[in-house]
Design an enzyme around this catalytic site. Structure first.
Site, mmCIF file in Angstrom:
data_model
loop_
_atom_site.group_PDB
_atom_site.id
_atom_site.type_symbol
_atom_site.label_atom_id
_atom_site.label_comp_id
_atom_site.label_asym_id
_atom_site.label_seq_id
_atom_site.Cartn_x
_atom_site.Cartn_y
_atom_site.Cartn_z
ATOM 1 N N ASP A 149 -45.363 17.075 -24.120
ATOM 2 C CA ASP A 149 -44.849 18.353 -24.584
ATOM 3 C C ASP A 149 -45.975 19.151 -25.217
ATOM 4 O O ASP A 149 -46.944 18.585 -25.742
ATOM 5 C CB ASP A 149 -43.732 18.156 -25.606
ATOM 6 C CG ASP A 149 -42.490 17.511 -24.999
ATOM 7 O OD1 ASP A 149 -42.292 17.654 -23.777
ATOM 8 O OD2 ASP A 149 -41.737 16.872 -25.748
ATOM 9 N N ARG A 150 -45.823 20.460 -25.203
ATOM 10 C CA ARG A 150 -46.874 21.339 -25.716
ATOM 11 C C ARG A 150 -47.267 20.989 -27.155
ATOM 12 O O ARG A 150 -48.446 21.003 -27.506
ATOM 13 C CB ARG A 150 -46.388 22.791 -25.636
ATOM 14 C CG ARG A 150 -47.439 23.808 -26.038
ATOM 15 C CD ARG A 150 -46.957 25.214 -25.742
ATOM 16 N NE ARG A 150 -47.978 26.202 -26.029
ATOM 17 C CZ ARG A 150 -47.869 27.490 -25.747
ATOM 18 N NH1 ARG A 150 -46.773 27.940 -25.163
ATOM 19 N NH2 ARG A 150 -48.842 28.324 -26.036
#
Length: 323
Positions: A149-150
């Site tokens: 995930d970012r």
């Protein structure tokens, strides 16, 4: 000439740049020449514009000027033949390397910082993989093996050969290898070691945002092993080992167990996220810190680690003094 007219002229001349004489309108009276050109010549690197100013290629009323010259309405600006991008062309990707934890001819493992997407899409122009390709133009093959995930930091695998990519995908699909994450969660984690087996399914909110939830009827099997590492008053640092690789698995499993990750903007609490932002911690506390797997081509065991980022370490030190 109005700015809209200037843009039309820019578009027409983008393929074969020519010298242009642009009259400054009242809306740009008092604006610095460098800012005027940056707006007019969108996409042209700043270094090219400043070089043109210093070299006398940019002139105002036929005279040389400096970058801090302020325009007056009615001025005539000579704009040199700077090549402009096609208005429909994709945004150029800035080349970037990331801390390398392991690399050989088959694969690359980096320590991804939080806040950086792994690839472009969903409103993001580019991510880690596009930046790596830009930084390594001679590389024939660079492909993501998996995703983070970012806002998750830590170990990210990239394949440098197709056979390595296929082998790594098969390894992950068959449950081979071990991926461990550190997470700081809200609450006092009770068990020293706990298996979470909650099936998960993807869904989309009314605004189009992708989410994941526990779904005991139609969800896909998901298994996370959580080990307590330290307690900090009302918070706990845990190690989460992925035994399956579902989207947002650790985040949803911990939140569904009553222990959302600090800083999680999808499954955490706004109050806690705001509290830690005031402390100077404005990210999700989830970090892929250890990876154990067989090498995709040789079969040799790789044991790779990425230490907690400085911001995470400093936060834990703060919590130690207040717990």
């Amino acid at each position: 000439m109005s700015l809209s007219a200037m843009r039309k002229e820019t578009s027409k001349s983008s393929e074969q740049p020519v010298v242009r004489l642009v009259e400054v309108g009242a809306e740009h009276d008092g604006q610095r020449i460098d800012n005027f050109l940056l707006r007019l010549c969108k996409g042209v690197p700043k270094s090219h514009i400043y070089k043109a100013i210093r070299g006398g290629e940019v002139r105002v009323n036929k005279g040389r000027i400096s970058a801090d010259y302020r325009l007056a309405a009615g001025d005539t600006v000579r704009v040199p033949p700077l090549r402009l991008p096609d208005p429909g062309a994709p945004r150029p990707v800035p080349a970037s390397e990331f801390p390398v934890v392991y690399e050989d001819d088959a694969m690359l493992v980096i320590d991804k910082p939080a806040g950086v997407a792994v690839h472009g899409g969903s409103g993001v122009s580019f991510g880690v993989i596009e930046q790596l390709r830009a930084a390594r133009p001679d590389a024939r093959f660079l492909e993501l093996v998996h995703r983070l995930d970012r806002e998750t930091s830590g170990l990210l695998m990239v394949a440098k050969k197709r056979n390595a990519l296929l082998a790594l995908h098969a390894m992950l699909r068959d449950g081979g290898g071990r991926k461990h994450y550190y997470a700081l969660v809200q609450g006092d984690w009770v068990n020293d070691r706990q298996h979470i087996r909650l099936p998960l399914t993807k869904w989309t909110t009314a605004s189009g945002e992708r989410r994941v939830r526990v779904d005991t009827r139609d969800g896909r099997p998901a298994h996370t092993i959580v080990t307590l590492k330290s307690r900090y008053g009302g918070y706990s640092l845990v190690d989460a080992e992925l035994r399956t690789g579902r989207t947002h698995q650790i985040r949803v499993h911990l939140a569904a167990s009553g222990f959302p990750i600090v800083g999680d903007d999808k499954y955490g609490t706004d109050e806690v996220r705001a509290e830690f932002a005031r402390r100077g911690f404005a990210r999700m506390f989830l970090h892929a810190h250890r990876l154990t797997l067989p090498h995709p081509l040789t079969g040799a065991t790789l044991e790779l680690e990425a230490p907690l980022p400085k911001a995470c370490v400093q936060l834990l030190q703060q919590l130690e003094t207040t717990a």
